[in-house]
Motif scaffolding. Sequence first.
Motif, mmCIF file in Angstrom:
data_model
loop_
_atom_site.group_PDB
_atom_site.id
_atom_site.type_symbol
_atom_site.label_atom_id
_atom_site.label_comp_id
_atom_site.label_asym_id
_atom_site.label_seq_id
_atom_site.Cartn_x
_atom_site.Cartn_y
_atom_site.Cartn_z
ATOM 1 N N PRO A 245 0.820 -1.236 0.000
ATOM 2 C CA PRO A 245 0.000 0.000 0.000
ATOM 3 C C PRO A 245 0.840 1.265 0.000
ATOM 4 C CG PRO A 245 -0.882 -1.612 1.538
ATOM 5 C CD PRO A 245 0.450 -2.151 1.063
ATOM 6 N N LYS A 246 1.928 1.291 0.764
ATOM 7 C CA LYS A 246 2.760 2.502 0.809
ATOM 8 C C LYS A 246 3.405 2.768 -0.547
ATOM 9 C CE LYS A 246 6.615 4.629 3.262
ATOM 10 N NZ LYS A 246 7.269 5.017 2.026
ATOM 11 N N ARG A 247 3.931 1.695 -1.153
ATOM 12 C CA ARG A 247 4.562 1.873 -2.460
ATOM 13 C C ARG A 247 3.529 2.310 -3.493
ATOM 14 N NH1 ARG A 247 8.414 -2.838 -4.347
ATOM 15 N NH2 ARG A 247 9.462 -2.005 -2.485
ATOM 16 N N LYS A 248 2.328 1.796 -3.376
ATOM 17 C CA LYS A 248 1.276 2.182 -4.309
ATOM 18 C C LYS A 248 0.920 3.650 -4.135
ATOM 19 C CE LYS A 248 -3.431 1.014 -5.706
ATOM 20 N NZ LYS A 248 -4.599 0.146 -5.467
ATOM 21 N N ARG A 249 0.824 4.114 -2.866
ATOM 22 C CA ARG A 249 0.520 5.536 -2.632
ATOM 23 C C ARG A 249 1.626 6.424 -3.164
ATOM 24 N NH1 ARG A 249 -1.115 3.558 2.421
ATOM 25 N NH2 ARG A 249 0.843 4.307 3.336
ATOM 26 N N ASP A 250 2.870 6.028 -2.947
ATOM 27 C CA ASP A 250 3.995 6.828 -3.458
ATOM 28 C C ASP A 250 3.974 6.904 -4.980
ATOM 29 O OD1 ASP A 250 4.797 7.233 -0.893
ATOM 30 O OD2 ASP A 250 6.371 5.681 -0.919
ATOM 31 N N LEU A 251 3.653 5.768 -5.608
ATOM 32 C CA LEU A 251 3.614 5.758 -7.064
ATOM 33 C C LEU A 251 2.494 6.653 -7.588
ATOM 34 C CD1 LEU A 251 4.833 4.588 -9.628
ATOM 35 C CD2 LEU A 251 3.293 2.622 -9.402
ATOM 36 N N GLU A 252 1.341 6.582 -6.937
ATOM 37 C CA GLU A 252 0.225 7.438 -7.344
ATOM 38 C C GLU A 252 0.584 8.914 -7.154
ATOM 39 O OE1 GLU A 252 -2.951 6.000 -4.956
ATOM 40 O OE2 GLU A 252 -3.584 4.470 -6.417
ATOM 41 N N HIS A 253 1.317 9.229 -6.073
ATOM 42 C CA HIS A 253 1.722 10.615 -5.825
ATOM 43 C C HIS A 253 2.694 11.097 -6.901
ATOM 44 C CE1 HIS A 253 4.196 13.776 -3.904
ATOM 45 N NE2 HIS A 253 3.021 14.185 -3.422
ATOM 46 N N ASP A 254 3.639 10.214 -7.252
ATOM 47 C CA ASP A 254 4.612 10.598 -8.289
ATOM 48 C C ASP A 254 3.917 10.811 -9.635
ATOM 49 O OD1 ASP A 254 6.605 10.469 -6.449
ATOM 50 O OD2 ASP A 254 7.247 8.437 -6.992
ATOM 51 N N ILE A 255 2.952 9.958 -9.934
ATOM 52 C CA ILE A 255 2.221 10.121 -11.189
ATOM 53 C C ILE A 255 1.444 11.430 -11.188
ATOM 54 C CG2 ILE A 255 0.347 9.165 -12.591
ATOM 55 C CD1 ILE A 255 1.237 6.386 -11.680
ATOM 56 N N GLY A 256 0.833 11.763 -10.063
ATOM 57 C CA GLY A 256 0.079 13.014 -9.970
ATOM 58 C C GLY A 256 0.975 14.233 -10.142
ATOM 59 N N GLU A 257 2.158 14.182 -9.536
ATOM 60 C CA GLU A 257 3.077 15.301 -9.673
ATOM 61 C C GLU A 257 3.558 15.462 -11.112
ATOM 62 O OE1 GLU A 257 6.374 15.341 -7.063
ATOM 63 O OE2 GLU A 257 5.217 16.144 -5.388
ATOM 64 N N LEU A 258 3.872 14.343 -11.766
ATOM 65 C CA LEU A 258 4.318 14.409 -13.154
ATOM 66 C C LEU A 258 3.208 14.926 -14.063
ATOM 67 C CD1 LEU A 258 6.612 13.889 -15.098
ATOM 68 C CD2 LEU A 258 5.868 11.504 -15.278
ATOM 69 N N ASP A 259 1.983 14.505 -13.797
ATOM 70 C CA ASP A 259 0.846 14.987 -14.590
ATOM 71 C C ASP A 259 0.642 16.481 -14.385
ATOM 72 O OD1 ASP A 259 -1.155 14.606 -16.408
ATOM 73 O OD2 ASP A 259 -2.677 14.121 -14.900
ATOM 74 N N ALA A 260 0.773 16.949 -13.129
ATOM 75 C CA ALA A 260 0.624 18.380 -12.850
ATOM 76 C C ALA A 260 1.747 19.181 -13.496
ATOM 77 C CB ALA A 260 0.615 18.608 -11.335
ATOM 78 N N LEU A 261 2.958 18.617 -13.505
ATOM 79 C CA LEU A 261 4.082 19.314 -14.132
ATOM 80 C C LEU A 261 3.841 19.506 -15.625
ATOM 81 C CD1 LEU A 261 6.945 20.458 -14.204
ATOM 82 C CD2 LEU A 261 7.795 18.099 -14.378
#
Length: 423
Positions: A245-261
């Motif tokens: 779950p933690k790795r999944k949350r981190d991955l989702e966060h990284d994807i969100g940041e890249l999408d926002a960038l």
Amino acid sequence: MRKLYLRIYLAVLASLAAFALASGVLWRQLGDAGPAGHAFEVAGTLAQNVLPPAPAPTAEQQAALEKLAANLRADVALFAADRTPLAAVGAPLPAPAAGRDRGAWLRPWGGGPAAAIHLPDGRWLVARAPRDRRYPGFPLFFTLALIALAVGVGAYPVVRRLTARLERLHSGVESLGAGDLSARVKVEGHDEVARLAESFNRAAARIEELVGSHKSLLANASHELRTPLTRIRMTVELMKDSADPKRKRDLEHDIGELDALIDEILLASRLDTLTGRDADEEVDLLALASEECARYEEADLDGEPVTVRGDPRLLRRMIRNLLENARRHGAPPIEVRVRRAESAAELSVGDHGPGVPESEREGVFQPFHRSAGAREGAGAGLGLALVRQIARRHGGDVRYLARQPSGSRFVVNLDASPQGGVS
């Protein structure tokens, strides 16, 4: 500021006036020393051959002078070498000045010009033509004035045509600087101005080509980046409970940041290349801030309704970036204030974090700026750059103010609509 064509035109007129004045002075000072001076010498020799010698009685000289002037219808006077009058016919004439030693024109006040002829034996013969046969001074002056006027009128369109081309070139440069990459200027003539216009057109075409390539690159890159992002997001969703779950949350966060960038890069590029706004309507800045503050539990909003005219989507993005910046780099509570300051709308977002060092307070508005002590995951550094671009697109700007004892405060000023505007 005085127009260039007026400066050139006035310079032409001033040069013409200076030339006329210098010509008049030279003619007055040096005219008697040229061919006119030789003519005076010849006339003096002829007059001495006709007149009796200098020692002759005054009556004899008077009779000879009357005979000489009988058919001239002129005023004539004969003076001795010491300027004493010997004989005269007609109106009185002035004697030549004591220091004069050659024939010349005498121009006394109140009378027409008189010719002073120096005889070889030292006497002076002064003659002046009657008024109906005198030199037409005023008509000559009037003619010269008409010539000068004609030259001035003829020079104006020539000068104006030259500076009009420069003005068109200036307008083209202004249009290009304002974002109209298709701006070109007409090439006229084959002189330096024409070559400058050609150089400008080549430079503008090259800039348009480079910007077009840049926009195409961004569009293609965003498409190519979003495709794998979509696949990664779908893979994360399919993983469900099989992944940490933690790795999944981190991955989702990284994807969100890249999408926002990607969104921020595309928006910054569009703001750089476009001059207008996609939408232009009345927007209640307080209501817009209230909707965005509802997304943040630590945000505290206060103020009065202020209406501005602009693009609500861009204004919403501006407020969101300020709130996100306060959340990432500051500390709660986040204080948001909206008020009317004379004819401007003022939006301020403050926090209680460490603040921005004085040496970096202007640099925070530069794209991709990262403070030395920025935390990991603090963003790509485009948020505040977009805030400034959006504020300036709406006729305003943003500035940073330090808070005491610590904290940051960003203040945006926009052109406010008249009170009573409809949101």
